[in-house]
Design a protein around this motif. Structure first.
Motif, mmCIF file in Angstrom:
data_model
loop_
_atom_site.group_PDB
_atom_site.id
_atom_site.type_symbol
_atom_site.label_atom_id
_atom_site.label_comp_id
_atom_site.label_asym_id
_atom_site.label_seq_id
_atom_site.Cartn_x
_atom_site.Cartn_y
_atom_site.Cartn_z
ATOM 1 N N SER A 70 0.832 -1.202 0.000
ATOM 2 C CA SER A 70 0.000 0.000 0.000
ATOM 3 C C SER A 70 0.868 1.255 0.000
ATOM 4 N N ALA A 71 0.239 2.368 -0.286
ATOM 5 C CA ALA A 71 0.967 3.637 -0.312
ATOM 6 C C ALA A 71 1.591 3.945 1.042
ATOM 7 N N ALA A 131 -3.285 1.269 16.008
ATOM 8 C CA ALA A 131 -4.383 2.104 15.521
ATOM 9 C C ALA A 131 -4.028 2.748 14.183
ATOM 10 N N LEU A 132 -2.785 3.191 14.041
ATOM 11 C CA LEU A 132 -2.365 3.836 12.795
ATOM 12 C C LEU A 132 -2.339 2.847 11.637
ATOM 13 N N LEU A 133 -1.780 1.657 11.869
ATOM 14 C CA LEU A 133 -1.689 0.656 10.806
ATOM 15 C C LEU A 133 -3.061 0.134 10.407
ATOM 16 N N ALA A 139 -8.244 2.054 5.121
ATOM 17 C CA ALA A 139 -8.354 3.072 4.076
ATOM 18 C C ALA A 139 -8.072 2.484 2.703
ATOM 19 N N GLU A 140 -7.245 1.427 2.647
ATOM 20 C CA GLU A 140 -6.970 0.734 1.389
ATOM 21 C C GLU A 140 -8.050 -0.299 1.063
ATOM 22 N N GLY A 141 -8.995 -0.497 1.998
ATOM 23 C CA GLY A 141 -10.051 -1.479 1.791
ATOM 24 C C GLY A 141 -9.616 -2.904 2.039
ATOM 25 N N GLN A 142 -8.510 -3.100 2.787
ATOM 26 C CA GLN A 142 -7.981 -4.439 3.036
ATOM 27 C C GLN A 142 -7.605 -4.554 4.502
#
Length: 286
Positions: A70-71, A131-133, A139-142
């Protein structure tokens, strides 16, 4: 005497040496499990980056790969030199070293000193990192199952440290922060070399064959590929140029002119994810 005897059980429950040692042992066990799992995820990341099929718990390997590539994960690796799994291993090593060190001091009847605040700050850092991860993955839908297990281990570690916060109180917060950061820096430096040798995710989306339909420059298009992909393309072209010309077998299903100078033979499996990617790539070429 009677009032003193009735208070002893309460004092023992509140923070006896035995209960403190048990909490430290449980924290060390969870940190050791987290370290093993982070190292395993790092290994599976290497498998995926080298073209293999990684293990992804109860999900498909593509789910974990999407999270690892992911980004957010790419930004972390580019900025720090360590992949996200490497940072998970850094945290786990710190989370393991601190309670083990505290147990050694406790066995020699010495006060934990700065180790108590360092443990609490490490647990807090782990909870914030989870929480951040998790937010970045959602947010990536995964959400990969292997990452979810890491989240559970880290949160369990934080819960144990919070339960034992009274027995972990000791030196000033500043000394604990310095100890935690120093231990993390040592773990980071120890893992930096394998981190720098971990391949980065490819940006194959930058290579779009449709750009050639309008007369685009092939050399400029190839220049958008990452260095390892350009090398693979060069090797493939060299192998093709020096290969022996062979008579082609009759095609089972032929698309295009029978006398074309180049023919691509596709072998596919309807259950193969890589074959599905190849199908889309061939559609773009056509």
């Amino acid at each position: 005497m009677s009032s003193t005897q009735t208070r002893r059980p309460e004092a023992r429950r509140a923070g006896s040496p035995r209960s403190g040692a048990g909490l430290l042992g449980a924290a060390a066990a969870l940190a050791a499990a987290s370290a093993f799992w982070a190292a395993f995820q790092w290994r599976e990341l290497l498998v995926a980056r080298r073209g293999g099929e990684p293990f992804c718990g109860f999900g498909e390997g593509d789910v974990c790969t999407a999270v690892w590539d992911s980004a957010f994960a790419n930004a972390v690796q580019h900025a720090t030199g360590l992949p996200v799994a490497g940072w998970g291993l850094v945290w786990s090593l710190v989370a393991l070293a601190l309670p083990v060190w505290a147990l050694v001091r406790r066995a020699s009847e010495r006060a934990p000193g700065a180790l108590g605040p360092a443990l609490l700050l490490t647990a807090l850092a782990g909870a914030v990192g989870v929480a951040l991860l998790a937010s970045a993955s959602l947010a990536e839908g995964q959400l990969c199952p292997t990452c979810a297990l890491t989240y559970l281990l880290v949160l369990a570690y934080a819960a144990i440290c919070w339960m034992g916060r009274r027995t972990l109180r000791g030196a000033a917060l500043r000394r604990g922060a310095a100890l935690a950061l120093g231990t993390a820096a040592a773990a980071f430096l120890a893992l930096l070399y394998p981190g720098l040798n971990t391949p980065h995710a490819r940006k194959d989306a930058a290579f779009d064959p449709r750009a050639l339909a309008g007369g685009g420059d092939l050399a400029a298009l190839v220049a958008t590929l990452p260095p390892d992909a350009r090398q693979e393309l060069s090797d493939a072209l060299a192998a093709f140029a020096h290969s022996e010309a062979r008579a082609l077998r009759p095609a089972r299903a032929l698309i295009g002119a029978p006398d074309a100078p180049l023919r691509v033979t596709e072998f596919a499996d309807v259950l193969c994810g890589h074959c599905a990617e190849l199908h889309h790539a061939l559609a773009q070429l056509v």
